[in-house]
Structure formats: structure tokens, C-alpha cells
Design a protein around this motif. Structure first.
Motif, PDB file in Angstrom:
ATOM      1  N   ILE A  75       0.873  -1.128   0.084  1.00 12.71           N
ATOM      2  CA  ILE A  75      -0.110   0.058  -0.118  1.00 12.71           C
ATOM      3  C   ILE A  75       0.921   1.200   0.120  1.00 12.71           C
ATOM      4  O   ILE A  75       1.876   1.211   0.766  1.00 12.71           O
ATOM      5  N   ASN A  76       0.235   2.321  -0.630  1.00 15.63           N
ATOM      6  CA  ASN A  76       1.166   3.477  -0.788  1.00 15.63           C
ATOM      7  C   ASN A  76       1.147   4.622  -0.322  1.00 15.63           C
ATOM      8  O   ASN A  76       1.500   5.813  -0.568  1.00 15.63           O
ATOM      9  N   ARG A  98       9.522  -0.815  -5.079  1.00 15.22           N
ATOM     10  CA  ARG A  98       9.994   0.533  -4.678  1.00 15.22           C
ATOM     11  C   ARG A  98       9.986   0.738  -3.121  1.00 15.22           C
ATOM     12  O   ARG A  98      10.878   1.675  -2.653  1.00 15.22           O
ATOM     13  N   ASN A  99       8.678   0.607  -2.655  1.00 15.40           N
ATOM     14  CA  ASN A  99       8.645   0.996  -1.253  1.00 15.40           C
ATOM     15  C   ASN A  99       9.624   0.209  -0.283  1.00 15.40           C
ATOM     16  O   ASN A  99      10.127   0.609   0.921  1.00 15.40           O
ATOM     17  N   ALA A 100       9.938  -0.909  -0.484  1.00 18.18           N
ATOM     18  CA  ALA A 100      11.089  -1.695   0.238  1.00 18.18           C
ATOM     19  C   ALA A 100      12.103  -0.905   0.206  1.00 18.18           C
ATOM     20  O   ALA A 100      13.027  -0.901   1.244  1.00 18.18           O
ATOM     21  N   LEU A 101      12.653  -0.697  -1.071  1.00 17.97           N
ATOM     22  CA  LEU A 101      13.743   0.045  -1.230  1.00 17.97           C
ATOM     23  C   LEU A 101      13.942   1.499  -0.560  1.00 17.97           C
ATOM     24  O   LEU A 101      14.996   1.588   0.109  1.00 17.97           O
ATOM     25  N   GLN A 102      12.719   2.347  -0.430  1.00 19.13           N
ATOM     26  CA  GLN A 102      12.800   3.397   0.198  1.00 19.13           C
ATOM     27  C   GLN A 102      12.807   3.242   1.644  1.00 19.13           C
ATOM     28  O   GLN A 102      13.598   3.892   2.350  1.00 19.13           O
ATOM     29  N   THR A 103      12.381   1.956   2.224  1.00 23.42           N
ATOM     30  CA  THR A 103      12.369   1.655   3.773  1.00 23.42           C
ATOM     31  C   THR A 103      14.010   1.396   4.082  1.00 23.42           C
ATOM     32  O   THR A 103      14.237   1.956   5.062  1.00 23.42           O
ATOM     33  N   ALA A 277       0.472   6.270  12.579  1.00 17.82           N
ATOM     34  CA  ALA A 277      -0.701   6.017  11.521  1.00 17.82           C
ATOM     35  C   ALA A 277      -2.012   7.071  11.997  1.00 17.82           C
ATOM     36  O   ALA A 277      -2.339   7.425  10.803  1.00 17.82           O
ATOM     37  N   SER A 278      -2.392   7.046  12.834  1.00 13.46           N
ATOM     38  CA  SER A 278      -3.350   7.993  13.164  1.00 13.46           C
ATOM     39  C   SER A 278      -2.853   9.452  13.062  1.00 13.46           C
ATOM     40  O   SER A 278      -3.648  10.360  12.765  1.00 13.46           O
ATOM     41  N   TYR A 279      -1.799   9.605  13.514  1.00 11.71           N
ATOM     42  CA  TYR A 279      -1.339  10.942  13.494  1.00 11.71           C
ATOM     43  C   TYR A 279      -1.132  11.536  11.935  1.00 11.71           C
ATOM     44  O   TYR A 279      -1.746  12.601  11.717  1.00 11.71           O
ATOM     45  N   ASN A 280      -0.951  10.788  10.875  1.00 13.01           N
ATOM     46  CA  ASN A 280      -1.144  11.108   9.674  1.00 13.01           C
ATOM     47  C   ASN A 280      -2.563  11.279   8.792  1.00 13.01           C
ATOM     48  O   ASN A 280      -2.817  12.302   8.238  1.00 13.01           O
ATOM     49  N   ILE A 281      -3.305  10.617   9.516  1.00 19.30           N
ATOM     50  CA  ILE A 281      -4.777  10.770   9.147  1.00 19.30           C
ATOM     51  C   ILE A 281      -5.361  11.946   9.619  1.00 19.30           C
ATOM     52  O   ILE A 281      -6.126  12.663   9.092  1.00 19.30           O
ATOM     53  N   LEU A 282      -5.070  12.252  10.899  1.00 15.15           N
ATOM     54  CA  LEU A 282      -5.602  13.467  11.589  1.00 15.15           C
ATOM     55  C   LEU A 282      -4.851  14.762  11.051  1.00 15.15           C
ATOM     56  O   LEU A 282      -5.819  15.661  10.914  1.00 15.15           O
ATOM     57  N   SER A 325       3.007   1.664   8.043  1.00 15.11           N
ATOM     58  CA  SER A 325       3.287   2.502   6.932  1.00 15.11           C
ATOM     59  C   SER A 325       2.611   1.649   5.607  1.00 15.11           C
ATOM     60  O   SER A 325       2.507   0.641   5.507  1.00 15.11           O
ATOM     61  N   GLY A 326       2.035   2.686   4.859  1.00 14.90           N
ATOM     62  CA  GLY A 326       1.349   2.270   3.701  1.00 14.90           C
ATOM     63  C   GLY A 326      -0.166   2.889   3.793  1.00 14.90           C
ATOM     64  O   GLY A 326      -0.967   3.201   2.925  1.00 14.90           O
ATOM     65  N   THR A 327      -0.596   3.214   5.176  1.00 15.32           N
ATOM     66  CA  THR A 327      -1.891   3.946   5.425  1.00 15.32           C
ATOM     67  C   THR A 327      -1.616   5.252   5.017  1.00 15.32           C
ATOM     68  O   THR A 327      -0.558   5.532   4.704  1.00 15.32           O
ATOM     69  N   PRO A 328      -2.986   5.898   5.085  1.00 16.71           N
ATOM     70  CA  PRO A 328      -2.874   7.333   4.378  1.00 16.71           C
ATOM     71  C   PRO A 328      -1.697   8.314   4.703  1.00 16.71           C
ATOM     72  O   PRO A 328      -1.521   8.640   5.961  1.00 16.71           O
ATOM     73  N   PHE A 329      -0.966   8.819   3.849  1.00 16.31           N
ATOM     74  CA  PHE A 329       0.068   9.713   4.141  1.00 16.31           C
ATOM     75  C   PHE A 329       1.316   9.110   4.984  1.00 16.31           C
ATOM     76  O   PHE A 329       2.213  10.007   5.408  1.00 16.31           O
ATOM     77  N   ASN A 330       1.233   8.016   5.428  1.00 19.38           N
ATOM     78  CA  ASN A 330       2.160   7.188   6.143  1.00 19.38           C
ATOM     79  C   ASN A 330       3.091   6.540   5.300  1.00 19.38           C
ATOM     80  O   ASN A 330       3.074   5.275   4.963  1.00 19.38           O
ATOM     81  N   ARG A 331       4.092   7.113   4.822  1.00 16.52           N
ATOM     82  CA  ARG A 331       4.986   6.873   3.489  1.00 16.52           C
ATOM     83  C   ARG A 331       5.960   6.015   3.953  1.00 16.52           C
ATOM     84  O   ARG A 331       6.769   6.194   4.829  1.00 16.52           O
ATOM     85  N   HIS A 332       6.445   4.989   3.179  1.00 17.45           N
ATOM     86  CA  HIS A 332       7.587   4.041   3.190  1.00 17.45           C
ATOM     87  C   HIS A 332       8.758   4.902   3.190  1.00 17.45           C
ATOM     88  O   HIS A 332       8.848   5.728   2.362  1.00 17.45           O
TER      89      HIS A 332
END
Ligand SMILES: [Zn+2]
Length: 420
Positions: A75-76, A98-103, A277-282, A325-332
């Protein structure tokens, strides 16, 4: 093994944080043979063989590679998980790579993926282990197992949806079968949902999902294959049911109460708070396109993640770092934000670091292999410019992560000096 790989490596460490929570030490040396740490000691104690390759981190802080115990590489960070419905499956797999590499590039050498469609996290794990792709070491849970209408039931009201993301199981027999189907695909972990969730459209966040008997069946089937169960649980009853049934990690644990914390502390069940996760949603909100149902649920529980982390801390529940990470705006690659939020919630920087190293390794059952810089452990090591003990945020700045080593191999080099 090639001659070059057999050569010993020695890292000269300006400051060493070994992951155990003990005080940092100055002017230390780590000696590495192949993928394993052979020795750790002060510059006088450890003899560096003449033919060793020397990695000069004498102006840097050296610490264990970070571990994220809860990610979703497939999830992105889109506002809604239903964004995945618009991609062809192959694209989801490639984005996960790509997400794995960024991590990895952010200093995370190990992650546990707690929910991915179509065996994609398993394939990615294999590709990385075979050296086809670069990324962190992955432990994969495969599909999420959910009850009908539960957190993992991603069907839209019209009846279609992202069914590949999860397996629906109702009753003990279906649970056994769902777990066995995941085990057949080669998962390292089983992920279930024992309460409602934020990103699922129709289940209240605090309802219990699955009965204790259903969860126990999952734990038994997983145990038969030497595996453990992680349970998504926000609601109090969902947390307690999962703990009673024998799960090993509680994901989120948002509405934790004292009784639940006591049960977890007694049984050594890990709490993975996923504050970010909730930080980014809010933070991003409705304006950014996060669905109304998710906003309402996130707002309803907004105060609780930091509170439950403090409760776990006070009650002696082992706390492991995970981001969801992968949840909204919670980027890898932005995983280290979680450490800042843990410190804001009341942990000392060293405690947050231990949660992301030693305790995270233990939570995902890699204790004794990674998470601590001691002889016999895998050489999973990062070298950072600055002092994370005085400012934990330095770990969020990739330009300061000068080296990432995984299993003795330098995976990321941002200008660390290698001599010989
Ligand atoms: Zn998750």
C-alpha cells in the motif's frame, strides 16, 4: 563465498548505541565476518587484523539497523486503501519493491509486513533474499484474515472490492482453513483482526471481531507450523480476546485498559502502538481525500494511541516500534517519524530506540539474530550523523544516515569512508 566477502570488516564507531538500552559508548570497534558480528569492544580491546577493511564512522553514531514491526509494503499511502483497486496486480508488486527500497534507504534493515495481497510480500521477501531486489529483510504475513464484515472485509457496498487483500473466515473450521492456506503460501506470520478498524468502511472501531475460540484456532494452526499470530486490535474486548487466545503481538492496542495491559505484561505479549498511522490521518484530514468514515473513526480515538503507549510503558508491557506504513500519508521511508511520536508521548529517546531495535526484533521472533550489536548477531548496522539521544528526529533525515549495512553488506553508502 567470494574472497572479498570473506575479508573481515571493522567499523570504527565514534559513538555506539548497541540496542540493549545500555549507555552509549565512545570510540568502539565492531568486527564483522561475513554476515555476522564477531566482536564489539573499545578501540584498545579489539584487535583489528591488518588485512581488514576499515569503515571509518569515527565521527558518527553507530547503532543497530532499525526494525519496523508493522508495515504494508503493497500500500502506498493513498488516502483510501481502495486506491489499490485501480492498479493492475503487477504494478502493485513493483510499487511494493520501490517501497521496500525506500524503507532500506531510511535505515530499516528488517520489516514485518502485516498484510499484502496475492502473496506479493512473500515474493518480495524471496526476491530480496535472492539478491534480485534491494530491500530490508522481510517477514511476511500474507493476506489478512478477517471475519465477514470485519476490518479485513474490503468489499464496497455494491458487493465488489479488494477481496485479494484478505481472507474471510467465519467459525473455527474456516479459520483453520484460512490459516492453513496462508501457511501453504509460505508466510512467516499470521495476521488476524480481532476488532474493528479505521480504514474499513462499515465496522465500528471498537467492536470485537472473531470469538476467542476462532482466534485460538488461528494460534493453534500457526503454532503447528512454528508460527505466531499478530492481531489488529483497537477495542478493549478485541485486545483481551486476542491475548487470552495466545496471540504474540497486539497491533495498535488503542483502547487498552489496565486489565488488558496487565494480561499482556504477564504473558509477554508485545504492544505495537503505530502512533504515526493515526497522526497522519488526523494531520491530512478530509481535505486530502481521506474517506469520511475513516476520519470519523480516527477522530473518535484520537486521544488514545499515546495514552495506551504510556499505559503499556507504566505496566511493563514490552513495546515494539511499528508504523502501519502504507496507510494514508504514512509513507515508506518515513518510518522513523514513529520514534519522534513515541518520545513525544513520554518515552526517553533510548527507550524509543530499544523499541525499534532489540524489542522489535524480539516481537517479530528475530531476537538473538538482529536488533542488538553483539557478537553472533547479524551485522545489521547503521551509521548516523548526529546524536539521536539528544534529538531523535535525526533518524528521519536520510542525508544523515551515512551507511546502512544489512547482513555485513553495505546496502546504502552516503559517503562513509572505507579504507583498504
Ligand atoms: Zn496494518
Amino acid at each position: 563465498m567470494m574472497e572479498a566477502e570473506r575479508r573481515l570488516k571493522a567499523i570504527k564507531c565514534g559513538t555506539l548505541i548497541d540496542g540493549t538500552g545500555e549507555n552509549s559508548r565512545r570510540n568502539m570497534v565492531i568486527l564483522i565476518e561475513g554476515d555476522t558480528i564477531r566482536d564489539v569492544g573499545s578501540e584498545g580491546e579489539v584487535e583489528i587484523p591488518g588485512d581488514a577493511e576499515i569503515i571509518d564512522a569515527s565521527k558518527l553514531t553507530v547503532m543497530p539497523g532499525l526494525i519496523d514491526a508493522h508495515v504494508h509494503l503493497c500500500i502506498n499511502g493513498e488516502p483510501s486503501v481502495f486506491a489499490l483497486l485501480q492498479y493492475p496486480p503487477g504494478l502493485i508488486q513493483l510499487m511494493a519493491a520501490r517501497n521496500a527500497l525506500q524503507t532500506l534507504e531510511a535505515g530499516f534493515t528488517t520489516v514485518r509486513d502485516l498484510g499484502a495481497p496475492m502473496g506479493f510480500a512473500i515474493s518480495l521477501r524471496e526476491a530480496i533474499n535472492r539478491g534480485i531486489m534491494r530491500g530490508p529483510r522481510i517477514l511476511a504475513a500474507g493476506r489478512i484474515i478477517s471475519q465477514t464484515g470485519g476490518h479485513g472485509d474490503f468489499r464496497l457496498p455494491i458487493g465488489i472490492g479488494f477481496e485479494e487483500f484478505s481472507r474471510l473466515a467465519d467459525g473455527v473450521d474456516e479459520m483453520r482453513k484460512a490459516v492453513r492456506m496462508e501457511l501453504r503460501e509460505g508466510v512467516d506470520w499470521i495476521k488476524i483482526c480481532s476488532s474493528g478498524g479505521v480504514m474499513s468502511p462499515r465496522d465500528p472501531v471498537d467492536v470485537r471481531q472473531f470469538t476467542v475460540d476462532e482466534i485460538r484456532a488461528a494460534v493453534e494452526e500457526a503454532a503447528a507450523y512454528g508460527r505466531s499470530v499478530a492481531s489488529h486490535a483497537h477495542g478493549t474486548t478485541g485486545i483481551k480476546n486476542a491475548v487470552l487466545a495466545g496471540v504474540k503481538t497486539i497491533e495498535h492496542g488503542t483502547l487498552l485498559d489496565e486489565e488488558a495491559a496487565e494480561m499482556m505484561a504477564e504473558r509477554g505479549v508485545y504492544h505495537i502502538p503505530t502512533l504515526v498511522a493515526s497522526y497522519n490521518i488526523l494531520k491530512h484530514g478530509r481535505e486530502a481525500g481521506i474517506p469520511e468514515y475513516a476520519m470519523r473513526k480516527a477522530e473518535q480515538i484520537a486521544e488514545y494511541p499515546a495514552r495506551s503507549l504510556r499505559l503499556s510503558h507504566r505496566m511493563g508491557v514490552p513495546i515494539a516500534m511499528g508504523t502501519d506504513s502504507g496507510t494514508p500519508f504514512n509513507r515508506h521511508g518515513e518510518n522513523a517519524k514513529e520514534l519522534e511520536l513515541m518520545v513525544e508521548a513520554g518515552l526517553k529517546p533510548m527507550e524509543a530506540i530499544v523499541a525499534a531495535t532489540k524489542t522489535a526484533a524480539e516481537a517479530i521472533r528475530l531476537g538473538g539474530r538482529t536488533g542488538v550489536l553483539k557478537p553472533g548477531m547479524w551485522a545489521d548496522i547503521i551509521a548516523v550523523e548526529g546524536d539521536p539521544l539528544s534529538d531523535i528526529r535525526v533518524l528521519q533525515d536520510k542525508s544523515r544516515i551515512k551507511m546502512v549495512m544489512k547482513g555485513g553488506v553495505i546496502e546504502v553508502d552516503r559517503g562513509v569512508e572505507v579504507i583498504g
